[in-house]
Design a protein around this motif. Structure first.
Motif, PDB file in Angstrom:
ATOM      1  N   SER A 105      -2.470   6.080 -13.160  1.00 53.24           N
ATOM      2  CA  SER A 105      -2.810   5.464 -11.877  1.00 53.24           C
ATOM      3  C   SER A 105      -3.308   4.031 -12.062  1.00 53.24           C
ATOM      4  N   VAL A 106      -4.163   3.835 -13.052  1.00 50.59           N
ATOM      5  CA  VAL A 106      -4.663   2.483 -13.344  1.00 50.59           C
ATOM      6  C   VAL A 106      -3.502   1.582 -13.771  1.00 50.59           C
ATOM      7  N   LEU A 107      -2.644   2.113 -14.612  1.00 50.65           N
ATOM      8  CA  LEU A 107      -1.487   1.337 -15.067  1.00 50.65           C
ATOM      9  C   LEU A 107      -0.588   0.932 -13.902  1.00 50.65           C
ATOM     10  N   ILE A 108      -0.360   1.847 -12.984  1.00 52.23           N
ATOM     11  CA  ILE A 108       0.452   1.536 -11.797  1.00 52.23           C
ATOM     12  C   ILE A 108      -0.222   0.447 -10.967  1.00 52.23           C
ATOM     13  N   ASP A 109      -1.531   0.550 -10.790  1.00 53.65           N
ATOM     14  CA  ASP A 109      -2.265  -0.489 -10.047  1.00 53.65           C
ATOM     15  C   ASP A 109      -2.140  -1.847 -10.734  1.00 53.65           C
ATOM     16  N   TRP A 110      -2.299  -1.853 -12.048  1.00 55.57           N
ATOM     17  CA  TRP A 110      -2.233  -3.120 -12.780  1.00 55.57           C
ATOM     18  C   TRP A 110      -0.827  -3.718 -12.734  1.00 55.57           C
ATOM     19  N   VAL A 111       0.185  -2.870 -12.861  1.00 57.20           N
ATOM     20  CA  VAL A 111       1.569  -3.365 -12.768  1.00 57.20           C
ATOM     21  C   VAL A 111       1.804  -3.971 -11.385  1.00 57.20           C
ATOM     22  N   ASP A 112       1.308  -3.305 -10.364  1.00 56.88           N
ATOM     23  CA  ASP A 112       1.425  -3.831  -9.005  1.00 56.88           C
ATOM     24  C   ASP A 112       0.763  -5.207  -8.901  1.00 56.88           C
ATOM     25  N   PHE A 125       0.824  -1.206   0.000  1.00 57.08           N
ATOM     26  CA  PHE A 125       0.000   0.000   0.000  1.00 57.08           C
ATOM     27  C   PHE A 125       0.863   1.262   0.000  1.00 57.08           C
ATOM     28  N   LEU A 126       1.880   1.293   0.846  1.00 56.61           N
ATOM     29  CA  LEU A 126       2.744   2.481   0.917  1.00 56.61           C
ATOM     30  C   LEU A 126       3.513   2.691  -0.388  1.00 56.61           C
ATOM     31  N   LEU A 127       4.051   1.623  -0.956  1.00 57.26           N
ATOM     32  CA  LEU A 127       4.783   1.740  -2.221  1.00 57.26           C
ATOM     33  C   LEU A 127       3.864   2.161  -3.362  1.00 57.26           C
ATOM     34  N   LEU A 128       2.687   1.564  -3.405  1.00 56.03           N
ATOM     35  CA  LEU A 128       1.718   1.882  -4.454  1.00 56.03           C
ATOM     36  C   LEU A 128       1.252   3.336  -4.351  1.00 56.03           C
ATOM     37  N   THR A 129       0.950   3.781  -3.151  1.00 61.48           N
ATOM     38  CA  THR A 129       0.507   5.160  -2.938  1.00 61.48           C
ATOM     39  C   THR A 129       1.613   6.151  -3.300  1.00 61.48           C
ATOM     40  N   THR A 130       2.827   5.864  -2.866  1.00 60.64           N
ATOM     41  CA  THR A 130       3.949   6.755  -3.165  1.00 60.64           C
ATOM     42  C   THR A 130       4.219   6.813  -4.664  1.00 60.64           C
ATOM     43  N   ALA A 131       4.226   5.660  -5.313  1.00 62.08           N
ATOM     44  CA  ALA A 131       4.464   5.631  -6.760  1.00 62.08           C
ATOM     45  C   ALA A 131       3.389   6.401  -7.507  1.00 62.08           C
ATOM     46  N   THR A 132       2.147   6.197  -7.135  1.00 64.34           N
ATOM     47  CA  THR A 132       1.040   6.892  -7.802  1.00 64.34           C
ATOM     48  C   THR A 132       1.141   8.398  -7.586  1.00 64.34           C
ATOM     49  N   TRP A 133       1.393   8.801  -6.357  1.00 59.79           N
ATOM     50  CA  TRP A 133       1.515  10.237  -6.046  1.00 59.79           C
ATOM     51  C   TRP A 133       2.635  10.874  -6.861  1.00 59.79           C
ATOM     52  N   GLU A 134       3.800  10.231  -6.880  1.00 53.51           N
ATOM     53  CA  GLU A 134       4.953  10.818  -7.564  1.00 53.51           C
ATOM     54  C   GLU A 134       4.767  10.858  -9.081  1.00 53.51           C
ATOM     55  N   VAL A 135       4.198   9.819  -9.664  1.00 56.02           N
ATOM     56  CA  VAL A 135       3.975   9.814 -11.114  1.00 56.02           C
ATOM     57  C   VAL A 135       2.966  10.889 -11.497  1.00 56.02           C
ATOM     58  N   ILE A 136       1.885  10.990 -10.747  1.00 58.82           N
ATOM     59  CA  ILE A 136       0.883  12.022 -11.046  1.00 58.82           C
ATOM     60  C   ILE A 136       1.475  13.414 -10.841  1.00 58.82           C
ATOM     61  N   ARG A 137       2.259  13.577  -9.799  1.00 58.89           N
ATOM     62  CA  ARG A 137       2.906  14.877  -9.574  1.00 58.89           C
ATOM     63  C   ARG A 137       3.845  15.216 -10.726  1.00 58.89           C
ATOM     64  N   TRP A 138       4.606  14.227 -11.203  1.00 58.57           N
ATOM     65  CA  TRP A 138       5.525  14.440 -12.325  1.00 58.57           C
ATOM     66  C   TRP A 138       4.746  14.879 -13.569  1.00 58.57           C
ATOM     67  N   ILE A 139       3.638  14.192 -13.866  1.00 59.08           N
ATOM     68  CA  ILE A 139       2.803  14.556 -15.013  1.00 59.08           C
ATOM     69  C   ILE A 139       2.257  15.970 -14.836  1.00 59.08           C
ATOM     70  N   PHE A 140       1.802  16.263 -13.638  1.00 64.24           N
ATOM     71  CA  PHE A 140       1.227  17.579 -13.362  1.00 64.24           C
ATOM     72  C   PHE A 140       2.260  18.691 -13.540  1.00 64.24           C
TER      73      PHE A 140
END
Length: 162
Positions: free
Chosen positions: A70-77, A27-42
Motif C-alpha cells: 500500500s505504501v509502495l502504491i502511494d509512493w508510485v502515485d 483517488f479512485l485509481l489509487l483506492t482501486t489499485a490498493t484494494w486489488e493488490v491487497i486482495r491479490w496478496i490475500f
C-alpha cells in the motif's frame, strides 16, 4: 471511512474544477489499485494457509506485506504525479505521511477480506455438515431396509407354508 472522509473533504471544500476532477480520478485509481493488490496478496496467502486454524498466522504475515504494498502504491502515485505535473506536486513530507494512512487502510481491507473469507468458510462447513448428516440418515435408512427385508421375506414364507 474516516480516511476517505478526510481525503475527500479537502476535495469538496473547493468548487468543482479541473483540479477537483483530477484529485477525484487520482483517488479512485489509487483506492482501486490498493484494494486489488491487497486482495491479490490475500488470495495468495489463503492458498498457502487455507485453514481457519491458520487465521492468526495468515493475518500476521499478510498485514506487513500488504502495508508495504500500500505504501509502495502511494509512493508510485506521488512520483507519477510529481513527474507528470498531473496536479500540484507532493512534498517530501507527504511520502512519510502515507505510512499511518496506508496502515489504517490496509487493516481495513485485510479485515474485510478476512471477514468475507471466514464467513465463506463457515457457510461451506455448515453445508458439508448438513450433507454428512443427510448421508448418515440415508445410510441408516438403507441399513434398516436391509434388516427389515429378510425378516419380512422369512415371515411371509412362514405364513405361506403354515
Amino acid at each position: 471511512m474516516l480516511l476517505l472522509d478526510l481525503y475527500t473533504s479537502q476535495i469538496f471544500l473547493q468548487p468543482v474544477s479541473l483540479t477537483t476532477i483530477k484529485f477525484t480520478i487520482e483517488f479512485l485509481l489509487l483506492t482501486t489499485a490498493t484494494w486489488e493488490v491487497i486482495r491479490w496478496i490475500f488470495v495468495r496467502f489463503r492458498k498457502w494457509f487455507p485453514l481457519l486454524s491458520q487465521t492468526k498466522k495468515r493475518i500476521l504475515l499478510v498485514l506487513p506485506i500488504c502495508w508495504a504494498a500500500s505504501v509502495l502504491i502511494d509512493w508510485v502515485d506521488m512520483v507519477i504525479v510529481n513527474s507528470t505535473g498531473f496536479h500540484k506536486p507532493y512534498s517530501m513530507s507527504s511520502f512519510a505521511n502515507t505510512l499511518p494512512g496506508a496502515l489504517i487502510f490496509t487493516v481495513l481491507i485485510v479485515g474485510v477480506q478476512e471477514a468475507v473469507y471466514y464467513f465463506d468458510r463457515l457457510i461451506k462447513a455448515e453445508k458439508e455438515a448438513e450433507a454428512l448428516k443427510k448421508e448418515n440418515l440415508q445410510t441408516q435408512l438403507e441399513s434398516l431396509k436391509q434388516q427389515v427385508s429378510p425378516h419380512f421375506l422369512f415371515n411371509s414364507l412362514n405364513t405361506l407354508s403354515y
